[in-house]
Design a protein around this motif. Structure first.
Motif, PDB file in Angstrom:
ATOM      1  N   LYS A  18      -8.169   2.018   7.581  1.00  0.00           N
ATOM      2  CA  LYS A  18      -8.558   3.228   6.858  1.00  0.00           C
ATOM      3  C   LYS A  18      -8.862   4.387   7.815  1.00  0.00           C
ATOM      4  N   THR A  19      -7.955   4.601   8.776  1.00  0.00           N
ATOM      5  CA  THR A  19      -8.128   5.743   9.680  1.00  0.00           C
ATOM      6  C   THR A  19      -6.853   6.577   9.731  1.00  0.00           C
ATOM      7  N   ASN A  20      -7.061   7.893   9.776  1.00  0.00           N
ATOM      8  CA  ASN A  20      -5.961   8.834   9.983  1.00  0.00           C
ATOM      9  C   ASN A  20      -6.194   9.665  11.238  1.00  0.00           C
ATOM     10  N   GLU A  41       0.802  -1.209   0.000  1.00  0.00           N
ATOM     11  CA  GLU A  41       0.000   0.000   0.000  1.00  0.00           C
ATOM     12  C   GLU A  41       0.842   1.268   0.000  1.00  0.00           C
ATOM     13  N   SER A  79      -3.478   1.856   8.644  1.00  0.00           N
ATOM     14  CA  SER A  79      -3.685   1.881   7.200  1.00  0.00           C
ATOM     15  C   SER A  79      -4.767   0.890   6.775  1.00  0.00           C
ATOM     16  N   GLU A  80      -4.706  -0.312   7.335  1.00  0.00           N
ATOM     17  CA  GLU A  80      -5.700  -1.330   6.983  1.00  0.00           C
ATOM     18  C   GLU A  80      -7.093  -0.947   7.485  1.00  0.00           C
TER      19      GLU A  80
END
Length: 658
Positions: free
Chosen positions: A147-149, A86, A144-145
């Motif tokens: 899907k959070t920042n 990714e 990352s997996e």
């Protein structure tokens, strides 16, 4: 006469030199950015540079970011690692001959990378709850997996320029040199950092420099109090305890250069702006062996923009110089110009095999790599790494006298024409800055190619004219800088080749502030005004910007009474605007936040709805418009707006705007 400046899509995708590094042993490497096959992004490659030849060191569809050059001739760089699905970057080493190989794999990459004769010094950021690099990488992959920042902050700032500040904390590591032709990877050992002083709200590692033999590390530690910070310098010798070198709650210190023999280091000091306190900086010499710190300059008026110490211990710096730049030998507190009073500015100053190496450019010439003899100042040009660009006009200089008697000057780019040309005034950003070198943004020549003359003034608060010039307008940003620009604009329209009846004004960042100020104070003199990333309401800007220093400066009580926000904010004159405005802003601009454009736009629509104002919005850009297609739209829309109001043409929407 035509030039590539007539073709904006091609111009914004021109190949350009992005950076330069050199090693004392003789290896010089430039980073060159060129468009990908679709022209939608730039790819950066590494290029070996010699006085008579150049050779690409990297190739392919992935950008390479230069990290360091070793004494053995090896080159270290980061590039996306194909083993990471990714994202993620790997540190690669390219030996003097043979293929590059990975010497460090990190999902989150590294922050900095320094090579000494005996080892590697690395800084890398870890998640707050992680103690090891591997633990931090695992957490980063989980985020990352998922899907959070999301980030939970407990200090200021939460973002910087165009990027959000992550949750990570920077750590310091050392490692032995890798084998040139082996398969080993770096084995990092963490170095303990200095302990935080009492009363500090936040304590973080900044930059790191090392002596050539690797026995001495100099580091900056950022101490934050509330929304302001001050950087300290610390020294670690022979893996001993950290020793404080320079600290002052009112000053920030930085590391400019370390002598090759490790005997001394050049430090810089920075006094931030405050109400009634002019920004200032200086240079200091730190004798490493005895731990003594002393001022280095007392008679040199300009601020150093770069520095290098040669093998013989001589100190050379780059600095702005009256609308140009120069390389100076600094000795006994005085600076002697080495580059023979030429028309160029210099950056990325390095030292290699007995010669100085730098990037050289001017407003008429994009950056190129040059070698400079430190004794004679003779300059040797290298083969060009940029596309050929034929200027569509002439660059000249004008001068004028300010209202207080100060001598002023500006650059003026004029087209080849038998008729007087319409004038566009470009106000520079900063506010501490100067029109003295090449820029791919705010480049005057696409405008000149379409028949416009472009005035680039250096008013009060500009650099390259001594400290007195920097102080002019410091506590009154809409006063001397504004009146200086108007005096220079008057000098320009007095020329027979300039059409006084067709004038436009434009600026970005502080230049955008000036464009907004001009809009409310010049009536219809300027037929249109373009403001990019401009300050509109100083108070709301100072509370939303990433730079806490701006709040203390803009909202502080002035010695004469009032504040910058109460006296010099453009929004106070919104009702007086008469000229149509093109407002440009990127949503990811954290230095001059997007709320400034929204507030300006609402005022324009509420107070002047019939004026023909326009708003060019970039959801995916920050303070600077960087993506090729966006840069193309920027130039095309800017010029179309000028054409509409200065040439009487119908406004032509850029094709990519649909």
């Amino acid at each position: 006469m035509t030039s590539s400046f007539d073709n904006i899509p091609a111009f914004v995708r021109s190949r350009r030199v992005a950076g330069l590094a050199a090693h004392r042993s003789g290896t010089v490497v430039a980073t060159v950015s060129e468009p990908d096959e679709k022209g939608s992004a730039f790819i950066t490659q590494l290029v070996r540079v010699e006085p008579t030849s150049t050779r690409y060191l990297t190739h392919g569809s992935e950008s390479a970011s230069l990290l360091a050059i070793g004494a053995r001739g090896e080159v270290y760089f980061t590039r996306k690692d194909g083993k990471e699905e990714e994202k993620g970057a790997a540190v690669w080493m390219l030996p003097p001959s043979g293929e590059a190989r990975v010497v460090l794999r990190r999902f989150e990459g590294v922050d900095s990378f320094t090579v000494t004769d005996t080892g590697i010094v690395v800084t890398a950021s870890l998640m707050p709850s992680a103690e090891l690099l591997s633990e931090s990488d695992d957490l980063a992959k989980q985020r990352s997996e998922a899907k959070t920042n999301a980030v939970l902050y407990d200090s200021f700032p939460i973002r910087r320029w165009n990027e959000d500040c992550g949750p990570t904390v920077r750590h310091l590591y050392v490692a032995p040199l890798p084998e040139l032709y082996g398969e080993d990877e770096l084995e990092l050992t963490e170095v303990d950092l200095p302990e935080a002083p009492e009363g500090v709200d936040e304590w973080k590692l900044g930059s790191v420099e090392a002596s050539r033999d690797g026995t001495t590390l100099l580091l900056t530690m950022n101490a934050r109090h509330d929304i302001t910070s001050a950087s300290q310098v610390w020294c670690i010798r022979e893996s001993g305890e950290p020793v404080l070198v320079a600290a002052d709650p009112e000053l920030s210190y930085g590391i400019e250069a370390v002598a090759p023999d490790g005997s001394w280091a050049l430090l810089g000091s920075y006094l931030p702006p405050r109400a009634g306190q002019v920004v200032d900086d200086g240079l200091l010499r730190y004798e490493i062996a005895i731990g003594k710190l002393m001022p280095l300059t007392d008679r040199f008026e300009e601020s150093a923009t770069g520095a290098v110490i040669t093998d013989s211990g001589e100190l050379f710096i780059t600095a702005n110089r009256v609308g140009r730049g120069g390389i100076y030998r600094l000795e006994n507190g005085e600076g002697t110009l080495v580059t023979d009073d030429d028309e160029y500015a210099y950056s990325s100053l390095s030292y290699s095999a007995g010669q100085l190496v730098a990037l050289r450019s001017s407003l008429a010439e994009p950056p190129g790599v040059v070698f400079i003899d430190p004794e004679s100042g003779a300059v040797t040009e290298t083969p060009s790494l940029t596309d050929d660009l034929e200027l569509p006009g002439e660059l000249t200089e004008i001068s004028a006298t300010a209202l207080d008697g100060t001598q002023l000057r500006a650059w003026l780019a004029v087209p080849e024409s038998d008729e007087p040309s319409p004038l566009v005034v470009f106000a520079h950003g900063g506010p501490w800055g100067s029109w003295n070198d090449w820029t791919w943004r705010w480049n005057p020549w696409p405008f000149v190619a379409r028949g416009y003359a472009v005035l680039m003034p250096d008013p009060g608060i500009s650099t390259g004219y001594g400290k007195k010039m920097v102080s002019r307008g410091h506590d009154a940003l809409g006063n001397e800088p504004f009146t200086d620009i108007m005096v220079l604009a008057d000098a320009a329209i007095a020329r027979p080749d300039i059409d006084e009846a067709r004038q436009g004004f434009a600026g970005g960042s502080y230049g955008g502030y000036m464009a907004n100020w001009v809009a409310g104070h010049t009536g219809t003199r300027f037929k249109c005004i373009v403001t990019h990333a401009g300050l509109w309401d100083i108070e709301t800007m100072s509370k939303a910007t990433d730079n806490g220093e701006w709040y203390t400066w803009m909202m502080g009580e002035l010695p004469t009474g009032g504040t910058q926000a109460s006296l010099w904010s453009p929004h106070l004159s919104a009702q007086k605007i008469e000229a149509p405005m093109l407002v440009i802003h990127g949503d990811k601009d954290y230095r001059v936040p997007f709320n400034q454009a929204l507030e300006l736009w609402q005022d324009l629509q509420r107070l002047h709805p019939e004026a023909g104002n326009k708003f060019l919005y970039f959801p995916d850009e920050g303070h600077w418009i960087l993506k090729p297609a966006n840069a193309q739209i920027w130039y095309e829309t800017f010029i179309a707006f000028l054409d509409e109001h200065l040439l009487g043409k119908s406004f032509e929407r850029a094709g990519l705007l649909g």
